[in-house]
Each structure stands twice: as C-alpha cells, then as structure tokens.
Design a protein around this motif. Structure first.
Motif, PDB file in Angstrom:
ATOM      1  N   ALA A   1       2.466   0.048   3.255  1.00  0.00           N
ATOM      2  CA  ALA A   1       1.768   1.337   3.265  1.00  0.00           C
ATOM      3  C   ALA A   1       0.609   1.281   2.271  1.00  0.00           C
ATOM      4  O   ALA A   1      -0.468   1.814   2.504  1.00  0.00           O
ATOM      5  N   ILE A   2       0.879   0.609   1.142  1.00  0.00           N
ATOM      6  CA  ILE A   2      -0.146   0.469   0.101  1.00  0.00           C
ATOM      7  C   ILE A   2      -0.219  -1.007  -0.276  1.00  0.00           C
ATOM      8  O   ILE A   2       0.817  -1.630  -0.522  1.00  0.00           O
ATOM      9  N   ARG A   3      -1.413  -1.534  -0.299  1.00  0.00           N
ATOM     10  CA  ARG A   3      -1.593  -2.914  -0.788  1.00  0.00           C
ATOM     11  C   ARG A   3      -2.720  -2.928  -1.808  1.00  0.00           C
ATOM     12  O   ARG A   3      -3.861  -2.566  -1.496  1.00  0.00           O
ATOM     13  N   LEU A   4      -2.381  -3.323  -3.036  1.00  0.00           N
ATOM     14  CA  LEU A   4      -3.410  -3.549  -4.053  1.00  0.00           C
ATOM     15  C   LEU A   4      -3.591  -5.050  -4.129  1.00  0.00           C
ATOM     16  O   LEU A   4      -2.632  -5.800  -4.297  1.00  0.00           O
ATOM     17  N   CYS A   5      -4.839  -5.474  -3.997  1.00  0.00           N
ATOM     18  CA  CYS A   5      -5.129  -6.901  -3.896  1.00  0.00           C
ATOM     19  C   CYS A   5      -6.125  -7.295  -4.979  1.00  0.00           C
ATOM     20  O   CYS A   5      -7.290  -6.916  -4.892  1.00  0.00           O
ATOM     21  N   GLY A   6      -5.658  -7.972  -6.010  1.00  0.00           N
ATOM     22  CA  GLY A   6      -6.560  -8.442  -7.070  1.00  0.00           C
ATOM     23  C   GLY A   6      -7.361  -7.341  -7.746  1.00  0.00           C
ATOM     24  O   GLY A   6      -8.538  -7.518  -8.074  1.00  0.00           O
TER      25      GLY A   6
ATOM     26  N   GLU B   1      -9.275  -5.101  -3.698  1.00  0.00           N
ATOM     27  CA  GLU B   1      -9.353  -4.021  -2.713  1.00  0.00           C
ATOM     28  C   GLU B   1      -8.041  -3.286  -2.528  1.00  0.00           C
ATOM     29  O   GLU B   1      -6.953  -3.807  -2.799  1.00  0.00           O
ATOM     30  N   LEU B   2      -8.212  -2.058  -2.052  1.00  0.00           N
ATOM     31  CA  LEU B   2      -7.080  -1.181  -1.726  1.00  0.00           C
ATOM     32  C   LEU B   2      -6.984  -1.132  -0.207  1.00  0.00           C
ATOM     33  O   LEU B   2      -7.970  -0.831   0.468  1.00  0.00           O
ATOM     34  N   VAL B   3      -5.803  -1.443   0.325  1.00  0.00           N
ATOM     35  CA  VAL B   3      -5.600  -1.403   1.771  1.00  0.00           C
ATOM     36  C   VAL B   3      -4.444  -0.443   2.047  1.00  0.00           C
ATOM     37  O   VAL B   3      -3.344  -0.602   1.507  1.00  0.00           O
ATOM     38  N   LEU B   4      -4.709   0.588   2.849  1.00  0.00           N
ATOM     39  CA  LEU B   4      -3.676   1.575   3.173  1.00  0.00           C
ATOM     40  C   LEU B   4      -3.321   1.443   4.645  1.00  0.00           C
ATOM     41  O   LEU B   4      -4.192   1.590   5.509  1.00  0.00           O
ATOM     42  N   ASN B   5      -2.084   1.139   4.935  1.00  0.00           N
ATOM     43  CA  ASN B   5      -1.622   0.945   6.306  1.00  0.00           C
ATOM     44  C   ASN B   5      -2.551   0.030   7.099  1.00  0.00           C
ATOM     45  O   ASN B   5      -2.900   0.318   8.245  1.00  0.00           O
ATOM     46  N   GLY B   6      -2.983  -1.035   6.470  1.00  0.00           N
ATOM     47  CA  GLY B   6      -3.806  -2.021   7.156  1.00  0.00           C
ATOM     48  C   GLY B   6      -5.290  -1.727   7.154  1.00  0.00           C
ATOM     49  O   GLY B   6      -6.087  -2.528   7.643  1.00  0.00           O
TER      50      GLY B   6
END
Ligand SMILES: Nc1ncnc2c1ncn2[C@@H]1O[C@H](COP(=O)(O)OP(=O)(O)OP(=O)(O)O)[C@@H](O)[C@H]1O
Ligand SMILES: [Mg+2]
Length: 251
Positions: free
Chosen positions: A4-9, A64-69
């Motif tokens: 649902a939430i992805r914090l990437c670097g 980057e912030l990725v929410l539900n893809g």
C-alpha cells in the motif's frame, strides 16, 4: 500483493547549504495493505518527517513514494492524519469539526452526514454530536479527531504520537478503540510513538529508526494475532518484544 505504501531510498533535507540538515537518509519501507506498522526511535530521528513524506507533505530530495503501485509526489487524499493534540476548532461542534475536511475538499457535506454519525457511534460519542470541544475531556477530543481523520474514507491512517498527552487509563482505552476502528475500516496504519508498549500492542511490525539522519536500524515482527486484548501486556512474550525493541532504540 503490492505494498500500500512503498518508501524507496527516501532522503529528506531541510534547508540548504551549511544551515541545512539531512533529517532522514536512504529509508526503504514497505507497508502492506491492512498492515499496522509502528515507527519508533529517539526524539529528532525523523519519525514525523517520514509520516509527512507518506502524506505527500514533505518532498524528499532523493527517493520516491509509491502508493498502491503509483508514484506520488504531492499531497493526496488517501491518508487521514491524527496528531498528538486534537487540534479541533473551538467554535465548531463535534459534528462540524468532523465534517471540516469534506468542506475543505469542496465535497458534498450532506452526503457524508451518515458516515459522520456512524463514526461518532463507533468511537462512543453518541449524544455529543452538538457539543463543543471545550465541553469534552482530552480522550473524547482525541476520539473526535480520529473521526475527522477518517471521514473521507482514507485507505491509510497516519498517527503521530496520538495518545501521548492522555493519562495511562485513557490511553489503554484508546488502544482498544483504535484496534476496533482499524479492523472496521480495514485501513493500512502507520503509527509513530515513543511508547514501545503501545507499538508492540498495536502493530504487526515495529520499525526502529536511528538518528541523525534517520535510517531504518531494524524491524521487528510482532507475532500476536490482532486484535489484541490489553492482558497480553502481562505475558512474557510481550515483555520480551518490549525489551528487545528498547535495546535496539537505545544502542
Ligand atoms: N520544517 C522543518 N524545518 C527544518 N528542520 C526540521 C523541520 N522539521 C523537522 N526538522 C528537523 O528534522 C529532524 C527530524 O525531525 P522530526 O520532527 O521528523 O523528528 P521526530 O523523530 O518526529 O522527533 P520527535 O520524536 O521529537 O517528535 C529534527 O532535527 C528537526 O529539528
Ligand atoms: Mg515527531
């Protein structure tokens, strides 16, 4: 399943040049739909900053912030936020405070009335719809703030030390209530707290941040089924989790 939430670097910097400060650096974090994740760490290590990144309120300099893809880099409506203080408007009644976000978002307030009453009942405030915040106790005010955070049906609930201003008994009541609400709303939840017992009681996973800049030091999965009764606090397993997480924070 997609997080649902992805914090990437994620790296966040406040200010420029010599006066600037890197608040968090290279943070990777996935939160699965419906998961409850707590963020713990010493004061100033960047916990609130991470919540603000998830809400789209702070733009990282890297990552980057990725929410539900989907990539997200502006404030968005997918989150509801609850802070340490309820921040209610004293000249508005309970129901009008709860409906405020709908007004701000230019929504049709009338179509959210039944949702507002449903939430009021859920948090045990039936009968107080037309009271003013100053007529309520601190715990009741925080319940109103929780309804306001949820009124627009966010898929994610972000909580920043929501119960730290409450007395111990009210706080435990709120732990029970929050678990009911999370189950009822089926929302993904990220909780920032200084209270390690609270983190263990409420979460599927506890993320320990070291400072400064804040980085993910470790993650602890809490293997108790949710919802959890308050009695679980007196078990050895519970206290082992608390001791382990405290030592990870304290190192
Ligand atoms: N808007 C801002 N401008 C400049 N510096 C900031 C800003 N917000 C936070 N900081 C700095 O970034 C660092 C991390 O702050 P943050 O509020 O994320 O910490 P925290 O872990 O939530 O702390 P606490 O536990 O005390 O709430 C701190 O050093 C703080 O001074
Ligand atoms: Mg904070």
């Amino acid at each position: 399943m997609e997080p649902a939430i992805r914090l990437c670097g994620i790296t966040v910097r406040y200010g420029n040049g010599d006066g600037g400060l890197v608040a968090v650096a290279d943070v990777d974090l996935d939160v699965m739909p419906g998961e409850v994740v707590s963020i713990v760490g010493k004061s100033g290590c960047g916990k609130t900053t991470l919540l603000k990144v998830i809400a789209g309120l702070v733009k990282p300099v890297r990552g980057e912030l990725v929410l539900n893809g989907h990539k997200a880099n502006t404030p968005h409506r997918g989150v509801g936020m609850l802070f340490q203080s309820p921040l209610l408007l004293p000249w508005r009644t309970v129901i009008k405070n709860i409906l405020l976000p709908i007004e701000v978002l230019n929504g049709d307030v009338r179509s959210y009335l039944s949702r507002a009453y449903e939430l009021i009942e859920k948090v045990g405030l039936k009968g107080f719809e037309n009271s003013y915040p100053w007529e309520l106790s601190g715990g009741m005010q925080q319940r109103v703030a929780l309804c306001r955070a949820l009124i627009h049906k966010p898929s994610t609930l972000l909580l920043d030390e929501p119960f730290s201003a409450l007395d111990a008994i009210t706080r435990e009541e709120m732990w029970g209530l929050l678990q009911e609400i999370i189950e009822y709303e089926r929302c993904t939840t990220v909780l920032v707290t200084h209270d390690v017992r609270e983190a263990v009681l409420l979460s599927d996973r506890v993320v320990v941040i070291s400072g400064r800049p804040g980085r993910v030091r470790s993650e602890v999965r809490v293997d108790f089924r949710r919802p959890r009764g308050l009695d679980i606090q007196y078990t050895k397993e519970f206290n082992d989790y608390v001791a382990m997480i405290k030592s990870l924070i304290g190192d």
